[in-house]
Design a protein around this motif. Structure first.
Motif, PDB file in Angstrom:
ATOM      1  N   SER A 152       8.593   2.219  11.594  1.00  0.00           N
ATOM      2  CA  SER A 152       8.737   2.195  10.142  1.00  0.00           C
ATOM      3  C   SER A 152       9.696   3.268   9.668  1.00  0.00           C
ATOM      4  CB  SER A 152       7.379   2.386   9.463  1.00  0.00           C
ATOM      5  OG  SER A 152       6.860   3.678   9.735  1.00  0.00           O
ATOM      6  N   MET A 153      10.180   3.070   8.453  1.00  0.00           N
ATOM      7  CA  MET A 153      11.042   4.040   7.783  1.00  0.00           C
ATOM      8  C   MET A 153      10.604   4.136   6.337  1.00  0.00           C
ATOM      9  SD  MET A 153      15.057   3.846   6.678  1.00  0.00           S
ATOM     10  CE  MET A 153      14.597   3.001   5.152  1.00  0.00           C
ATOM     11  N   VAL A 154      10.460   5.368   5.858  1.00  0.00           N
ATOM     12  CA  VAL A 154      10.260   5.640   4.437  1.00  0.00           C
ATOM     13  C   VAL A 154      11.365   6.591   4.019  1.00  0.00           C
ATOM     14  CG1 VAL A 154       8.728   6.519   2.651  1.00  0.00           C
ATOM     15  CG2 VAL A 154       7.763   5.393   4.673  1.00  0.00           C
ATOM     16  N   SER A 155      12.153   6.190   3.053  1.00  0.00           N
ATOM     17  CA  SER A 155      13.271   7.007   2.573  1.00  0.00           C
ATOM     18  C   SER A 155      13.160   7.162   1.070  1.00  0.00           C
ATOM     19  CB  SER A 155      14.609   6.349   2.930  1.00  0.00           C
ATOM     20  OG  SER A 155      15.690   7.058   2.361  1.00  0.00           O
ATOM     21  N   ALA A 156      13.159   8.404   0.609  1.00  0.00           N
ATOM     22  CA  ALA A 156      13.096   8.693  -0.823  1.00  0.00           C
ATOM     23  C   ALA A 156      14.087   9.798  -1.128  1.00  0.00           C
ATOM     24  CB  ALA A 156      11.679   9.097  -1.235  1.00  0.00           C
TER      25      ALA A 156
ATOM     26  N   PHE B 237      10.340   8.657   9.900  1.00  0.00           N
ATOM     27  CA  PHE B 237      10.607   7.549  10.807  1.00  0.00           C
ATOM     28  C   PHE B 237       9.541   7.498  11.897  1.00  0.00           C
ATOM     29  CE2 PHE B 237      14.664   9.379   9.378  1.00  0.00           C
ATOM     30  CZ  PHE B 237      15.246   8.285   8.747  1.00  0.00           C
ATOM     31  N   THR B 238       9.185   6.271  12.304  1.00  0.00           N
ATOM     32  CA  THR B 238       8.346   6.085  13.476  1.00  0.00           C
ATOM     33  C   THR B 238       8.998   5.036  14.370  1.00  0.00           C
ATOM     34  OG1 THR B 238       6.976   4.381  12.424  1.00  0.00           O
ATOM     35  CG2 THR B 238       6.229   6.658  12.230  1.00  0.00           C
ATOM     36  N   ALA B 239       8.794   5.151  15.664  1.00  0.00           N
ATOM     37  CA  ALA B 239       9.375   4.222  16.638  1.00  0.00           C
ATOM     38  C   ALA B 239       8.466   2.997  16.777  1.00  0.00           C
ATOM     39  CB  ALA B 239       9.548   4.930  17.979  1.00  0.00           C
ATOM     40  N   PRO B 240       9.066   1.868  17.203  1.00  0.00           N
ATOM     41  CA  PRO B 240      10.482   1.673  17.549  1.00  0.00           C
ATOM     42  C   PRO B 240      11.328   1.314  16.338  1.00  0.00           C
ATOM     43  CG  PRO B 240       9.255  -0.311  18.049  1.00  0.00           C
ATOM     44  CD  PRO B 240       8.242   0.675  17.556  1.00  0.00           C
ATOM     45  N   ALA B 241      12.603   1.689  16.394  1.00  0.00           N
ATOM     46  CA  ALA B 241      13.557   1.356  15.344  1.00  0.00           C
ATOM     47  C   ALA B 241      13.998  -0.096  15.500  1.00  0.00           C
ATOM     48  CB  ALA B 241      14.764   2.293  15.435  1.00  0.00           C
ATOM     49  N   PRO B 242      14.715  -0.664  14.527  1.00  0.00           N
ATOM     50  CA  PRO B 242      15.177  -2.049  14.648  1.00  0.00           C
ATOM     51  C   PRO B 242      16.068  -2.278  15.859  1.00  0.00           C
ATOM     52  CG  PRO B 242      15.405  -1.280  12.397  1.00  0.00           C
ATOM     53  CD  PRO B 242      15.046  -0.087  13.220  1.00  0.00           C
TER      54      PRO B 242
ATOM     55  N   ASP C  91       0.826  -1.205   0.000  1.00  0.00           N
ATOM     56  CA  ASP C  91       0.000   0.000   0.000  1.00  0.00           C
ATOM     57  C   ASP C  91       0.864   1.261   0.000  1.00  0.00           C
ATOM     58  OD1 ASP C  91      -2.279  -1.522  -0.016  1.00  0.00           O
ATOM     59  OD2 ASP C  91      -2.738  -1.245   2.112  1.00  0.00           O
ATOM     60  N   ALA C  92       1.950   1.224   0.775  1.00  0.00           N
ATOM     61  CA  ALA C  92       2.851   2.374   0.831  1.00  0.00           C
ATOM     62  C   ALA C  92       3.530   2.596  -0.518  1.00  0.00           C
ATOM     63  CB  ALA C  92       3.895   2.168   1.923  1.00  0.00           C
ATOM     64  N   ARG C  93       3.905   1.518  -1.158  1.00  0.00           N
ATOM     65  CA  ARG C  93       4.502   1.649  -2.491  1.00  0.00           C
ATOM     66  C   ARG C  93       3.499   2.250  -3.475  1.00  0.00           C
ATOM     67  NH1 ARG C  93       8.142  -2.786  -5.767  1.00  0.00           N
ATOM     68  NH2 ARG C  93       8.322  -1.616  -7.716  1.00  0.00           N
ATOM     69  N   ASP C  94       2.248   1.836  -3.369  1.00  0.00           N
ATOM     70  CA  ASP C  94       1.215   2.348  -4.264  1.00  0.00           C
ATOM     71  C   ASP C  94       1.022   3.850  -4.098  1.00  0.00           C
ATOM     72  OD1 ASP C  94      -0.905   1.824  -6.222  1.00  0.00           O
ATOM     73  OD2 ASP C  94      -2.274   2.358  -4.591  1.00  0.00           O
TER      74      ASP C  94
ATOM     75  N   ALA D 243       4.451  12.293  -0.580  1.00  0.00           N
ATOM     76  CA  ALA D 243       4.420  10.851  -0.838  1.00  0.00           C
ATOM     77  C   ALA D 243       5.060  10.091   0.314  1.00  0.00           C
ATOM     78  CB  ALA D 243       5.132  10.545  -2.151  1.00  0.00           C
ATOM     79  N   VAL D 244       6.167  10.620   0.834  1.00  0.00           N
ATOM     80  CA  VAL D 244       6.823   9.981   1.980  1.00  0.00           C
ATOM     81  C   VAL D 244       5.901  10.012   3.194  1.00  0.00           C
ATOM     82  CG1 VAL D 244       8.777  10.126   3.571  1.00  0.00           C
ATOM     83  CG2 VAL D 244       9.145  10.455   1.125  1.00  0.00           C
ATOM     84  N   ARG D 245       5.288  11.158   3.468  1.00  0.00           N
ATOM     85  CA  ARG D 245       4.378  11.266   4.612  1.00  0.00           C
ATOM     86  C   ARG D 245       3.224  10.279   4.499  1.00  0.00           C
ATOM     87  NH1 ARG D 245       0.488  16.320   4.931  1.00  0.00           N
ATOM     88  NH2 ARG D 245       2.314  17.563   5.519  1.00  0.00           N
ATOM     89  N   TRP D 246       2.570  10.267   3.341  1.00  0.00           N
ATOM     90  CA  TRP D 246       1.397   9.411   3.175  1.00  0.00           C
ATOM     91  C   TRP D 246       1.769   7.932   3.158  1.00  0.00           C
ATOM     92  CZ3 TRP D 246      -0.292  13.076  -1.335  1.00  0.00           C
ATOM     93  CH2 TRP D 246      -0.820  14.259  -0.774  1.00  0.00           C
ATOM     94  N   ALA D 247       2.936   7.601   2.600  1.00  0.00           N
ATOM     95  CA  ALA D 247       3.393   6.208   2.634  1.00  0.00           C
ATOM     96  C   ALA D 247       3.661   5.776   4.066  1.00  0.00           C
ATOM     97  CB  ALA D 247       4.645   6.043   1.780  1.00  0.00           C
ATOM     98  N   SER D 248       4.233   6.668   4.879  1.00  0.00           N
ATOM     99  CA  SER D 248       4.475   6.364   6.289  1.00  0.00           C
ATOM    100  C   SER D 248       3.169   6.069   7.008  1.00  0.00           C
ATOM    101  CB  SER D 248       5.215   7.529   6.959  1.00  0.00           C
ATOM    102  OG  SER D 248       5.470   7.266   8.319  1.00  0.00           O
ATOM    103  N   HIS D 249       2.124   6.818   6.682  1.00  0.00           N
ATOM    104  CA  HIS D 249       0.818   6.562   7.285  1.00  0.00           C
ATOM    105  C   HIS D 249       0.334   5.154   6.953  1.00  0.00           C
ATOM    106  CE1 HIS D 249      -0.237  11.163   7.441  1.00  0.00           C
ATOM    107  NE2 HIS D 249       0.709  10.815   8.293  1.00  0.00           N
ATOM    108  N   ARG D 250       0.578   4.694   5.733  1.00  0.00           N
ATOM    109  CA  ARG D 250       0.133   3.347   5.333  1.00  0.00           C
ATOM    110  C   ARG D 250       0.895   2.260   6.097  1.00  0.00           C
ATOM    111  NH1 ARG D 250      -3.410   2.870   1.058  1.00  0.00           N
ATOM    112  NH2 ARG D 250      -4.395   4.903   0.752  1.00  0.00           N
ATOM    113  N   LEU D 251       2.133   2.533   6.457  1.00  0.00           N
ATOM    114  CA  LEU D 251       2.916   1.527   7.173  1.00  0.00           C
ATOM    115  C   LEU D 251       2.448   1.344   8.616  1.00  0.00           C
ATOM    116  CD1 LEU D 251       6.562   2.133   5.883  1.00  0.00           C
ATOM    117  CD2 LEU D 251       4.857   0.489   5.080  1.00  0.00           C
ATOM    118  N   TRP D 252       1.686   2.307   9.132  1.00  0.00           N
ATOM    119  CA  TRP D 252       1.157   2.155  10.488  1.00  0.00           C
ATOM    120  C   TRP D 252       0.292   0.904  10.600  1.00  0.00           C
ATOM    121  CZ3 TRP D 252      -0.815   7.849  11.386  1.00  0.00           C
ATOM    122  CH2 TRP D 252       0.284   8.670  11.643  1.00  0.00           C
ATOM    123  N   ALA D 253      -0.310   0.490   9.498  1.00  0.00           N
ATOM    124  CA  ALA D 253      -1.218  -0.662   9.535  1.00  0.00           C
ATOM    125  C   ALA D 253      -0.516  -1.935   9.992  1.00  0.00           C
ATOM    126  CB  ALA D 253      -1.846  -0.882   8.164  1.00  0.00           C
TER     127      ALA D 253
END
Length: 322
Positions: free
Chosen positions: A180-184, A190-195, A35-38, A165-175
């Motif tokens: 999460s990390m989105v880098s373009a 970035f959202t916590a927790p990190a790896p 979804d984030a890629r889309d 696009a980065v912001r909205w993709a990050s929102h999709r990763l919340w699911a």
């Protein structure tokens, strides 16, 4: 969790390399990653100026009338209009005409990874700024449709489109839960927790082309964006120009700077301010950042890195450059 174990998707969109990661997911991350890629696919299709059939370019062809457009374009125009107001007009998408005059269209093969190119055929230096009229686009949402009016001038959504696009993709990763990390390119969210136990780490690229980063920042939750002239510079009339146009002069701005990075809770906001601070130039950028309460780092033409006080809390390594 090791970084190597983090679910990841990498692809190319919007003329840059994109990486999506989900750390410590609480559910299957595959759907969220897709979804984030889309999101990138839809934003690029709606907001690109390099496809004459895109919704943006159809609107640009007739900027004095209303257009029925996808939500992504309408939302991007609203965000750009707010950025225009917040920056007192220094962030102005109407610089499209100057970019085209300078030859920044399909004649410049930046998407192929070229760092610098020769003067494109037919490029000329802009003669000055556009008339100092306020930009007042409009958006009318009715019956599930999004109608926009550009206010009479064609626009370039450029970096803010990528930041969104980065912001909205990050929102999709919340699911997927977890971090999460989105880098373009230079835009990250970035959202916590990190790896690892610490936050996500991002290296500040050397805009002179060095292999090693100039600094490393650690961000638990938040975004960062870098505006740089490393990739997008070329020659016009024997003079080096770049894509960061100052609407007050109609010329490439920020003489004496190579890159500006802003750390902010929201990546799209960081994108706007990294460009705006770049146009402040090396003499005024610190005061401009401090007055706005921004976390900023910048690299001067001599390669020296500067980090203001607000940004030092994120700095974990500088290699002796600061």
């Amino acid at each position: 969790m090791r970084v190597a174990d983090v679910p990841e998707v990498a692809f190319r969109a919007m003329a840059t390399d994109v990486t999506l990661r989900v750390a410590h997911p609480r559910s299957d991350p595959e759907t969220a990653l897709n979804d984030a890629r889309d999101v990138f696919t839809r934003v690029e299709a709606a907001c690109t100026r390099f496809d004459p059939s895109s919704p943006l370019m159809r609107a640009n062809a007739e900027p004095d009338r209303w257009h029925d457009v996808p939500w992504e374009l309408a939302a991007a125009i609203e965000e750009a209009a707010q950025a225009y107001r917040d920056t007192d007009g220094v962030f102005d998408p109407r610089i499209l005409g100057h970019l085209v005059k300078l030859g920044y269209d399909r004649t410049l093969p930046f998407a192929e990874g070229r760092v610098s190119v020769a003067s494109p055929a037919g490029a000329v230096e802009p003669t000055g700024p556009e008339p100092a009229t306020a930009w007042q686009p409009a958006h009318d949402h009715r019956d599930g449709r999004h109608l926009i009016h550009l206010g009479g001038s064609p626009i370039d959504l450029g970096g803010i489109g990528k930041g969104l696009a980065v912001r909205w993709a990050s929102h999709r990763l919340w699911a997927a839960g977890g971090g999460s990390m989105v880098s373009a390119g230079g835009d990250c969210q970035f959202t916590a927790p990190a790896p690892a136990e610490a936050g996500w780490r991002v290296g500040l690229e050397d805009p002179r082309g060095g292999a090693d980063p100039l600094a490393v920042f650690e961000i638990a939750d938040g975004g960062c964006a870098t505006s740089s002239v490393r990739m997008r510079n070329w020659k016009v009339g024997g003079r080096t120009v770049h894509h960061l146009i100052d609407p007050r002069t109609g010329q490439s701005g920020g003489d004496g700077l190579l890159a500006v990075t802003v750390i902010h809770p929201d990546v799209a906001t960081a994108e706007v301010w990294s460009k705006t601070l770049f146009l402040s130039g090396p003499r005024h950028i610190r005061n401009a950042a401090d007055q706005r309460g921004l976390c900023a780092a910048w690299v001067e033409s001599n390669g020296r890195l500067h980090v203001n006080d607000r940004a030092t809390g994120y700095l974990i390594w500088s290699g002796g450059h600061v």
